[in-house]
Design a protein around this motif. Structure first.
Motif, mmCIF file in Angstrom:
data_model
loop_
_atom_site.group_PDB
_atom_site.id
_atom_site.type_symbol
_atom_site.label_atom_id
_atom_site.label_comp_id
_atom_site.label_asym_id
_atom_site.label_seq_id
_atom_site.Cartn_x
_atom_site.Cartn_y
_atom_site.Cartn_z
ATOM 1 N N UNK A 601 0.814 -1.211 0.000
ATOM 2 C CA UNK A 601 0.000 0.000 0.000
ATOM 3 C C UNK A 601 0.852 1.268 0.000
ATOM 4 N N UNK A 602 2.077 1.152 0.515
ATOM 5 C CA UNK A 602 2.968 2.307 0.653
ATOM 6 C C UNK A 602 2.297 3.444 1.437
ATOM 7 N N UNK A 603 1.806 3.089 2.607
ATOM 8 C CA UNK A 603 1.183 4.050 3.525
ATOM 9 C C UNK A 603 2.025 4.116 4.801
ATOM 10 N N UNK A 604 2.385 5.311 5.200
ATOM 11 C CA UNK A 604 3.242 5.501 6.371
ATOM 12 C C UNK A 604 2.629 6.552 7.292
ATOM 13 N N UNK A 605 3.020 6.457 8.551
ATOM 14 C CA UNK A 605 2.582 7.437 9.558
ATOM 15 C C UNK A 605 3.824 7.979 10.253
ATOM 16 N N UNK A 606 3.931 9.296 10.318
ATOM 17 C CA UNK A 606 5.080 9.942 10.963
ATOM 18 C C UNK A 606 4.590 10.925 12.011
ATOM 19 N N UNK A 607 5.112 10.808 13.223
ATOM 20 C CA UNK A 607 4.810 11.762 14.295
ATOM 21 C C UNK A 607 6.002 12.701 14.437
ATOM 22 N N UNK A 608 5.739 13.991 14.254
ATOM 23 C CA UNK A 608 6.781 15.015 14.371
ATOM 24 C C UNK A 608 6.647 15.643 15.751
ATOM 25 N N UNK A 609 7.634 15.410 16.592
ATOM 26 C CA UNK A 609 7.547 15.823 17.995
ATOM 27 C C UNK A 609 8.342 17.109 18.225
ATOM 28 N N UNK A 610 7.660 18.066 18.860
ATOM 29 C CA UNK A 610 8.282 19.345 19.173
ATOM 30 C C UNK A 610 8.281 19.573 20.686
ATOM 31 N N UNK A 611 9.272 20.310 21.164
ATOM 32 C CA UNK A 611 9.208 20.872 22.499
ATOM 33 C C UNK A 611 8.568 22.245 22.409
ATOM 34 N N UNK A 612 8.227 22.818 23.560
ATOM 35 C CA UNK A 612 7.491 24.083 23.513
ATOM 36 C C UNK A 612 8.356 25.287 23.145
ATOM 37 N N UNK A 613 9.668 25.116 23.006
ATOM 38 C CA UNK A 613 10.514 26.213 22.524
ATOM 39 C C UNK A 613 11.114 25.917 21.152
ATOM 40 N N UNK A 614 10.783 24.778 20.568
ATOM 41 C CA UNK A 614 11.337 24.430 19.262
ATOM 42 C C UNK A 614 10.730 25.300 18.172
ATOM 43 N N UNK A 615 11.540 25.542 17.136
ATOM 44 C CA UNK A 615 11.050 26.284 15.973
ATOM 45 C C UNK A 615 10.103 25.387 15.196
ATOM 46 N N UNK A 616 8.875 25.878 14.965
ATOM 47 C CA UNK A 616 7.863 25.054 14.296
ATOM 48 C C UNK A 616 7.657 25.440 12.836
ATOM 49 N N UNK A 617 8.285 26.500 12.385
ATOM 50 C CA UNK A 617 8.075 26.919 11.006
ATOM 51 C C UNK A 617 8.567 25.854 10.033
ATOM 52 N N UNK A 618 7.685 25.415 9.159
ATOM 53 C CA UNK A 618 8.013 24.363 8.206
ATOM 54 C C UNK A 618 8.642 25.003 6.975
ATOM 55 N N UNK A 619 9.920 24.816 6.795
ATOM 56 C CA UNK A 619 10.632 25.394 5.665
ATOM 57 C C UNK A 619 10.720 24.382 4.520
#
Length: 728
Positions: A601-619
């Motif tokens: 099926x080529x289906x994947x799940x990814x959890x992107x984990x941040x801390x509360x001071x991490x930069x969240x801007x997706x470049x």
């Protein structure tokens, strides 16, 4: 024989010379390292002085005027108040914050949300059901086994829903009061400094002083976009000169007027002060407490600076300077009782009045910087944990990753601060409001510190009791005094806090309801296989990335998308954003991948984990990073699950090439980002309270705030939004 001795001697000399050279290089390395460490420490200390201590450093401008609004009845009252100031500054900013609370940092970050995060890691008190066992494997989690006392407290908190809500509400209240400080600090600091011009020019009108203060406030908030480090470093020389002036003028007044005020170090004078004045002495505590304004910023600004730089600068620069300043003012007042309403400027020697006035105004601008920086930091933390509406967080420094600027809040703080200045017009009235915000926030921090002592530090219960008796009892006494001034302006910070708490609670409550809705309607792996296997579903070349915040399963937006668009890309990647109750997640531990079976099926799940001071801007490189890490997952999965025989080696390599080829072809055909644009409404039959909460309050906030793609800086040309309505 002599020749041998000479050869031996020469060999020894050569060996000694080598040792000397090694020792010299070793000493040079040590000296260079020490010099570098000292340079960095002094640089950090300079910047921290320029940002953190402006507020507490400008308190001498207005403390005595706020403490004696009706004048001084007995000159011995000056000694009693000075003794109160001595022990208040020593106990709260120095002992409590510098040597106790700063130990409760979360990997170098401070503020009430940092304390809340520490408690959430120690006990399962978060109201959002997004915890995973894998989270505890992140290196920054640093959990230790509880002892008997901490276990009892831990299980008590985890088993009480009331306790979980109480902790969250206290955190929101502390955040709201901190934001209130960011409004009141600029007003009272600038207004008190500019008002000093009346001492030299009595003809100066109140209107002129107020409008001059407004101009300075607008200028101050306008430069915030340049970043805390640039603003703080620019202001560091100014505030350093200010502390030097405070100390020097304090020594001059102490020697010139009445050196006997040194007897205020005897705390018995506090007892006598209360005996003489009774209730009036208790009411005057609302003015005395202004000597510790800005101390909460010591903790909230911790993410901008190091603990060591704050401890050094507070202990060896700030503390001696303000102690000398108050001592000098007391000595002056002992001979000039009628000058209490303008003690600071009246006590300045005439020849240096104008230079001191200029520095005072500039220092007042600096005083506001601490609370503004702290406000930005704590809003970023609360936003990351789903307790604040979406706002744009700009990271202003690559050198200091904890420094942020929030445009929306900057303009709101500026407007509110200007309105307070125009409405109250005097430092006495603003001081009535300011005291409540300061003391209330400190009491809330102390209550969390007690929990941290028990849950994390595993201290003896007697130490926690000693903290409550020695520190919290003093704070509660001050709180009782400032609440007395509630009708005289004290209502203002509580009104601010109430409005902000409503906004935060509405956002957080609906945020959790949405998460529970997605949990209840998530798409199971079996359903995913069933949907993809339907004959009317076409697989087209390319890689589609579905974004959501659901970490347990596939969000319902997927099934809604397929029902309306019967075509799926050849590779599907579901990406879930998740905030952990820690300040930072190491980059190598940020992504957590899973594969939905079967492999075809080529289906994947990814959890992107941040801390509360991490930069969240997706470049731009984010999707490339996802594909690269996905390839690593595929290779590891094949190598781990395959057999170990030599024949299997060739099969493994063939399978790896086939899988990686499929991923490369999909990425080469194009990557599309799909984000759910969910609308929420109260379900049919919901009560009026729920309908107001969801249909009006939350929807109003959502319409007037940034969208998720704006927060994460996603490229519009590669983004597809999928609309869906959630009936909560």
């Amino acid at each position: 024989m002599a020749s041998r001795e000479e050869e031996t001697s020469d060999a020894e000399d050569v060996s000694q010379n080598k040792m000397d050279r090694h020792l010299a290089r070793y000493c040079d390395t040590i000296l260079l390292t020490l010099s570098l460490v000292m340079f960095l420490a002094i640089t950090a200390m300079k910047i921290s002085i320029g940002v953190v201590y402006g507020d507490i450093g400008t308190s001498p401008l207005y403390v005595y005027a706020s403490t004696f609004p009706n004048g001084i009845k007995d000159e011995d009252d000056i000694i009693g108040v000075l003794s109160l100031i001595y022990y208040t500054i020593t106990l709260l900013p120095l002992i409590k914050y510098v040597f106790i609370v700063l130990k409760a940092d979360d990997n170098g970050n401070g503020g009430i949300f940092a304390l809340y995060s520490l408690i959430c890691r120690s006990a399962k008190v978060s109201l959002l059901p997004s915890q995973q066992a894998e989270d505890r494997h992140v290196s920054n989690y640093e959990l230790e086994l509880p002892n008997a006392l901490s276990s009892k407290v831990k299980y008590g908190l985890e088993g009480s829903r009331f306790a979980k809500y109480l902790l969250l509400i206290v955190t929101m209240l502390g955040t709201s009061l901190m934001i209130g400080d960011g409004i009141l600090t600029p007003s009272i600091s600038v207004l008190s400094a500019v008002g000093g011009i009346k001492a030299a020019t009595p003809a100066m009108t109140e209107d002129t002083i107020v409008w001059a203060s407004v101009f300075i406030l607008v200028l101050l908030f306008s430069v915030q976009r340049f970043g805390t480090d640039k603003v703080g470093y620019s202001f560091a020389p100014i505030i350093s000169i200010w502390f030097l002036i405070n100390g020097t003028v304090g020594i001059f007044n102490f020697v010139t007027y009445d050196s006997s005020v040194i007897k205020a170090v005897n705390p018995w004078h506090i007892v006598e002060y209360f005996k003489r004045n009774g209730k009036d002495a208790w009411v005057s505590l609302g003015g005395v407490v202004l000597c510790i304004t800005g101390t909460e910023a010591l903790f909230a600004d911790l993410g901008h600076f190091t603990v060591q730089s704050i401890r050094i600068s507070m202990s060896f620069v700030v503390y001696p300077s303000v102690m000398l300043a108050y001592s000098g003012q007391s000595a002056y007042l002992r001979q000039h009782l009628n000058d209490v309403n303008d003690t600071f400027y009246k006590s300045i020697p005439g020849v240096v009045y104008w230079p001191v006035f200029v520095v005072a105004v500039m220092a007042a601008i600096v005083a506001s910087q601490a609370m503004i920086s702290g406000t930005f930091s704590i809003i970023q933390q609360s936003f990351s944990l789903g307790c604040f509406p979406r706002v744009k967080v700009v990271h202003t420094s690559t050198k200091y990753p904890g420094q942020v600027y929030i445009p929306e809040m900057n303009y709101l703080l500026m407007i509110a601060s200007v309105c307070v200045t125009l409405a109250f017009r005097t430092t006495e009235k603003i001081g009535n409001a300011y005291g409540i915000a300061v003391v209330f926030a400190e009491c809330l921090t102390s209550s969390f510190v007690v929990l941290v002592m028990i849950l994390l530090w595993k201290k003896n219960i007697l130490l926690a009791i000693a903290y409550v008796v020695c520190i919290m009892s003093v704070e509660l006494t001050y709180l009782s005094s400032v609440l007395y001034k509630f009708p005289k302006g004290g209502y203002l910070p509580l009104a601010f806090a109430m409005i902000l708490m409503i906004v935060m609670f509405v956002w957080n409550d609906v945020y959790r309801r949405k998460y529970y809705y997605e949990m209840a309607h998530k798409v199971s792996p079996d359903k995913v296989r069933e949907v993809i296997s339907q004959p009317n579903i076409y697989r087209i070349p390319g890689l589609a990335i579905f974004y959501s915040e659901l970490v347990h399963g596939i969000p319902p937006i997927f099934e809604h998308y397929v029902a309306n668009v019967p075509a799926l890309h050849s590779v599907l990647l579901f990406v879930s954003f998740k905030s952990l109750p820690i300040s930072k997640v190491p980059p190598e531990e940020r992504l957590l991948f899973r594969r939905v079976q079967p492999k075809e099926l080529y289906v994947f799940h990814c959890i992107v984990r941040f801390g509360y001071t991490d930069i969240r801007n997706m470049e731009e490189p984010f999707d490339k990073m996802l594909v690269d890490r996905l390839k690593d997952l595929v290779k590891e999965d094949i190598l781990f699950n395959a057999g170990e025989t030599s024949n299997d080696g060739a099969k493994k390599q063939e399978e790896i090439e086939r899988e990686l080829g499929a991923l490369d072809r999909a990425a080469g055909a194009g990557i599309v980002h799909l984000m759910g644009q969910s609308e929420v409404v109260a379900c049919e039959g919901a009560g009026i309270g729920k309908r107001i909460l969801i249909n009006y309050l939350y929807c109003f906030l959502k319409r007037n705030l940034r969208q998720s793609d704006e927060v994460f800086n996603m490229l519009p040309k590669r983004l597809l939004k999928v609309g869906m309505t959630y009936e909560l």
